[in-house]
Design a protein around this motif. Structure first.
Motif, PDB file in Angstrom:
ATOM      1  N   GLY A  24       0.799  -1.205   0.000  1.00 21.30           N
ATOM      2  CA  GLY A  24       0.000   0.000   0.000  1.00 21.30           C
ATOM      3  C   GLY A  24       0.840   1.267   0.000  1.00 21.30           C
ATOM      4  N   ILE A  25       0.165   2.410  -0.130  1.00 24.00           N
ATOM      5  CA  ILE A  25       0.837   3.702  -0.115  1.00 24.00           C
ATOM      6  C   ILE A  25       0.924   4.203   1.322  1.00 24.00           C
ATOM      7  CG2 ILE A  25       0.755   6.087  -0.923  1.00 24.00           C
ATOM      8  CD1 ILE A  25      -0.888   5.123  -3.304  1.00 24.00           C
ATOM      9  N   ASP A  26       2.098   4.603   1.744  1.00 24.40           N
ATOM     10  CA  ASP A  26       2.306   5.118   3.090  1.00 24.40           C
ATOM     11  C   ASP A  26       2.160   6.646   3.058  1.00 24.40           C
ATOM     12  OD1 ASP A  26       3.031   5.799   5.620  1.00 24.40           O
ATOM     13  OD2 ASP A  26       4.976   4.780   5.607  1.00 24.40           O
ATOM     14  N   PHE A  27       0.993   7.131   3.419  1.00 25.76           N
ATOM     15  CA  PHE A  27       0.728   8.565   3.348  1.00 25.76           C
ATOM     16  C   PHE A  27       1.409   9.356   4.462  1.00 25.76           C
ATOM     17  CE2 PHE A  27      -2.770   6.791   0.851  1.00 25.76           C
ATOM     18  CZ  PHE A  27      -2.662   7.570  -0.287  1.00 25.76           C
ATOM     19  N   GLU A  28       1.893   8.654   5.481  1.00 28.37           N
ATOM     20  CA  GLU A  28       2.630   9.353   6.543  1.00 28.37           C
ATOM     21  C   GLU A  28       3.899   9.992   5.990  1.00 28.37           C
ATOM     22  OE1 GLU A  28       1.899   9.834   9.885  1.00 28.37           O
ATOM     23  OE2 GLU A  28      -0.072   9.157   9.208  1.00 28.37           O
ATOM     24  N   LYS A  29       4.477   9.365   4.971  1.00 24.87           N
ATOM     25  CA  LYS A  29       5.753   9.829   4.433  1.00 24.87           C
ATOM     26  C   LYS A  29       5.624  11.081   3.572  1.00 24.87           C
ATOM     27  CE  LYS A  29       8.070   5.346   4.534  1.00 24.87           C
ATOM     28  NZ  LYS A  29       8.756   4.291   3.735  1.00 24.87           N
ATOM     29  N   VAL A  30       4.418  11.399   3.135  1.00 22.78           N
ATOM     30  CA  VAL A  30       4.247  12.581   2.284  1.00 22.78           C
ATOM     31  C   VAL A  30       3.785  13.793   3.093  1.00 22.78           C
ATOM     32  CG1 VAL A  30       1.817  12.230   1.647  1.00 22.78           C
ATOM     33  CG2 VAL A  30       3.391  13.322   0.020  1.00 22.78           C
ATOM     34  N   LYS A  31       3.325  13.590   4.310  1.00 18.36           N
ATOM     35  CA  LYS A  31       2.766  14.696   5.091  1.00 18.36           C
ATOM     36  C   LYS A  31       3.768  15.826   5.311  1.00 18.36           C
ATOM     37  CE  LYS A  31       0.928  12.603   8.720  1.00 18.36           C
ATOM     38  NZ  LYS A  31       0.068  12.391   9.912  1.00 18.36           N
ATOM     39  N   SER A  32       5.010  15.484   5.607  1.00 21.42           N
ATOM     40  CA  SER A  32       6.004  16.522   5.886  1.00 21.42           C
ATOM     41  C   SER A  32       6.298  17.378   4.657  1.00 21.42           C
ATOM     42  CB  SER A  32       7.304  15.884   6.390  1.00 21.42           C
ATOM     43  OG  SER A  32       7.853  15.019   5.407  1.00 21.42           O
ATOM     44  N   SER A  33       6.066  16.814   3.463  1.00 25.17           N
ATOM     45  CA  SER A  33       6.319  17.552   2.223  1.00 25.17           C
ATOM     46  C   SER A  33       5.167  18.473   1.852  1.00 25.17           C
ATOM     47  CB  SER A  33       6.559  16.563   1.069  1.00 25.17           C
ATOM     48  OG  SER A  33       7.656  15.717   1.337  1.00 25.17           O
ATOM     49  N   LEU A  34       4.029  18.299   2.502  1.00 21.67           N
ATOM     50  CA  LEU A  34       2.847  19.078   2.152  1.00 21.67           C
ATOM     51  C   LEU A  34       2.720  20.382   2.936  1.00 21.67           C
ATOM     52  CD1 LEU A  34       0.210  16.197   1.890  1.00 21.67           C
ATOM     53  CD2 LEU A  34       1.413  17.352   0.025  1.00 21.67           C
ATOM     54  N   GLY A  35       3.365  20.447   4.108  1.00 22.01           N
ATOM     55  CA  GLY A  35       3.258  21.657   4.919  1.00 22.01           C
ATOM     56  C   GLY A  35       1.833  21.937   5.341  1.00 22.01           C
ATOM     57  N   LEU A  36       1.180  20.936   5.913  1.00 23.45           N
ATOM     58  CA  LEU A  36      -0.230  21.054   6.283  1.00 23.45           C
ATOM     59  C   LEU A  36      -0.446  21.927   7.509  1.00 23.45           C
ATOM     60  CD1 LEU A  36      -1.176  17.274   5.899  1.00 23.45           C
ATOM     61  CD2 LEU A  36      -1.605  19.104   4.239  1.00 23.45           C
ATOM     62  N   SER A  37      -1.538  22.670   7.485  1.00 17.81           N
ATOM     63  CA  SER A  37      -1.944  23.422   8.673  1.00 17.81           C
ATOM     64  C   SER A  37      -2.581  22.431   9.645  1.00 17.81           C
ATOM     65  CB  SER A  37      -2.960  24.498   8.296  1.00 17.81           C
ATOM     66  OG  SER A  37      -4.175  23.897   7.853  1.00 17.81           O
ATOM     67  N   ALA A  38      -2.847  22.890  10.873  1.00 13.58           N
ATOM     68  CA  ALA A  38      -3.453  22.004  11.869  1.00 13.58           C
ATOM     69  C   ALA A  38      -4.810  21.492  11.391  1.00 13.58           C
ATOM     70  CB  ALA A  38      -3.606  22.745  13.194  1.00 13.58           C
ATOM     71  N   ASP A  39      -5.597  22.378  10.785  1.00 12.50           N
ATOM     72  CA  ASP A  39      -6.918  21.984  10.287  1.00 12.50           C
ATOM     73  C   ASP A  39      -6.792  20.990   9.127  1.00 12.50           C
ATOM     74  OD1 ASP A  39      -9.868  22.311  10.110  1.00 12.50           O
ATOM     75  OD2 ASP A  39      -9.384  23.165   8.153  1.00 12.50           O
ATOM     76  N   GLN A  40      -5.871  21.268   8.226  1.00 11.97           N
ATOM     77  CA  GLN A  40      -5.649  20.353   7.095  1.00 11.97           C
ATOM     78  C   GLN A  40      -5.179  18.990   7.592  1.00 11.97           C
ATOM     79  OE1 GLN A  40      -2.837  22.811   4.857  1.00 11.97           O
ATOM     80  NE2 GLN A  40      -4.243  22.748   3.106  1.00 11.97           N
ATOM     81  N   LEU A  41      -4.271  18.999   8.556  1.00 13.80           N
ATOM     82  CA  LEU A  41      -3.724  17.749   9.080  1.00 13.80           C
ATOM     83  C   LEU A  41      -4.805  16.882   9.693  1.00 13.80           C
ATOM     84  CD1 LEU A  41      -1.253  16.012   9.658  1.00 13.80           C
ATOM     85  CD2 LEU A  41      -0.926  17.291  11.779  1.00 13.80           C
ATOM     86  N   GLU A  42      -5.698  17.497  10.439  1.00 10.87           N
ATOM     87  CA  GLU A  42      -6.790  16.748  11.062  1.00 10.87           C
ATOM     88  C   GLU A  42      -7.674  16.095   9.995  1.00 10.87           C
ATOM     89  OE1 GLU A  42     -10.613  17.461  14.094  1.00 10.87           O
ATOM     90  OE2 GLU A  42      -9.172  19.070  13.689  1.00 10.87           O
ATOM     91  N   LYS A  43      -8.013  16.856   8.962  1.00 15.72           N
ATOM     92  CA  LYS A  43      -8.864  16.325   7.889  1.00 15.72           C
ATOM     93  C   LYS A  43      -8.115  15.266   7.075  1.00 15.72           C
ATOM     94  CE  LYS A  43     -11.575  20.576   7.444  1.00 15.72           C
ATOM     95  NZ  LYS A  43     -11.881  21.754   6.590  1.00 15.72           N
ATOM     96  N   PHE A  44      -6.842  15.527   6.817  1.00 16.76           N
ATOM     97  CA  PHE A  44      -6.013  14.598   6.038  1.00 16.76           C
ATOM     98  C   PHE A  44      -5.941  13.246   6.740  1.00 16.76           C
ATOM     99  CE2 PHE A  44      -1.862  12.893   4.665  1.00 16.76           C
ATOM    100  CZ  PHE A  44      -1.947  13.049   3.292  1.00 16.76           C
ATOM    101  N   ASP A  45      -5.658  13.260   8.032  1.00 13.95           N
ATOM    102  CA  ASP A  45      -5.553  12.009   8.798  1.00 13.95           C
ATOM    103  C   ASP A  45      -6.886  11.273   8.851  1.00 13.95           C
ATOM    104  OD1 ASP A  45      -2.866  12.301   9.290  1.00 13.95           O
ATOM    105  OD2 ASP A  45      -3.126  13.179  11.289  1.00 13.95           O
ATOM    106  N   ALA A  46      -7.974  12.030   8.961  1.00  9.48           N
ATOM    107  CA  ALA A  46      -9.299  11.408   9.037  1.00  9.48           C
ATOM    108  C   ALA A  46      -9.646  10.710   7.721  1.00  9.48           C
ATOM    109  CB  ALA A  46     -10.350  12.466   9.367  1.00  9.48           C
ATOM    110  N   ILE A  47      -9.329  11.351   6.614  1.00  7.49           N
ATOM    111  CA  ILE A  47      -9.595  10.752   5.297  1.00  7.49           C
ATOM    112  C   ILE A  47      -8.761   9.504   5.099  1.00  7.49           C
ATOM    113  CG2 ILE A  47      -9.375  11.089   2.806  1.00  7.49           C
ATOM    114  CD1 ILE A  47     -10.053  14.070   3.303  1.00  7.49           C
TER     115      ILE A  47
END
Length: 204
Positions: A24-47
């Motif tokens: 599978g795709i490990d989405f944890e590894k791309v998070k640091s490259s996205l520069g997510l805000s706190a709100d984005q991070l919460e939604k990203f993790d939930a999805i």
């Protein structure tokens, strides 16, 4: 034309018995490259959690049915990742989504070659006629089969995977020079620079 296709497919003759296992795709590894805000991070993790759970449930059901196969596995995970990408898109900026999209394309399970999007772009941009398009698709299919069938020989060895990918890609290029005009081939070489070589991501 059939005889010519057989000649092209001969470039890629190779035998191997082991099927590649999906990862599978490990989405944890791309998070640091996205520069997510706190709100984005919460939604990203939930999805991610939502789709991870859905894929896991479907895969377990497939295993329980006793009908597990690579083809059926792909039919579960690929559409799932596409749907996940579309749900993530609205929460990202255009720049963030571009990074995310490239990451998904690069690490899509069983995706060891240029993306389908780029292959379609080649057909469109080179203005391939019907016969050229059929031969181009046949050569690409032969490349993918040859590379995957050689899995026994590069299993667990990234350097060997790169060598085999390059070997078969060189054969593909030789075949495509017989399909394309000189101008089309030069344009093809420029277009494929848009995506990194995928075989280097092989871990066996």
């Amino acid at each position: 034309m059939k005889k010519y296709l057989i000649i092209l497919l001969a470039f890629f003759a190779f035998s191997c018995s082991e099927q590649k296992k999906g990862r599978g795709i490990d989405f944890e590894k791309v998070k640091s490259s996205l520069g997510l805000s706190a709100d984005q991070l919460e939604k990203f993790d939930a999805i991610n959690a939502e789709f991870d759970a859905d894929r896991a449930a479907k895969i377990e059901a497939l295993k329980a049915s006793g009908k597990m196969s690579k083809a059926k596995y792909i039919k579960i995970v690929k559409p799932s990742y596409v749907a996940q990408e579309q749900k993530v898109k609205p929460i990202l900026t255009a720049t963030q989504f571009e990074v995310y999209h490239e990451y998904v394309k690069r690490y899509m399970p069983f995706q060891s070659d240029y993306s389908d999007e780029l292959k379609q772009e080649v057909i469109t941009e080179l203005s391939l006629d019907e016969q050229q398009a059929k031969m181009y698709n046949a050569v690409n299919e032969a490349f993918v089969k040859a590379y995957r069938d050689a899995h026994d020989y590069y299993h667990g060895n990234g350097e060997a995977a790169a060598e085999y990918w390059q070997q078969f890609d060189n054969n593909r290029k030789e075949a495509l020079q017989k399909v394309f005009t000189k101008e089309q081939y030069a344009q093809y070489l420029e277009l494929i620079k848009k995506e990194n070589y995928r075989g280097k991501n092989e871990k066996g």
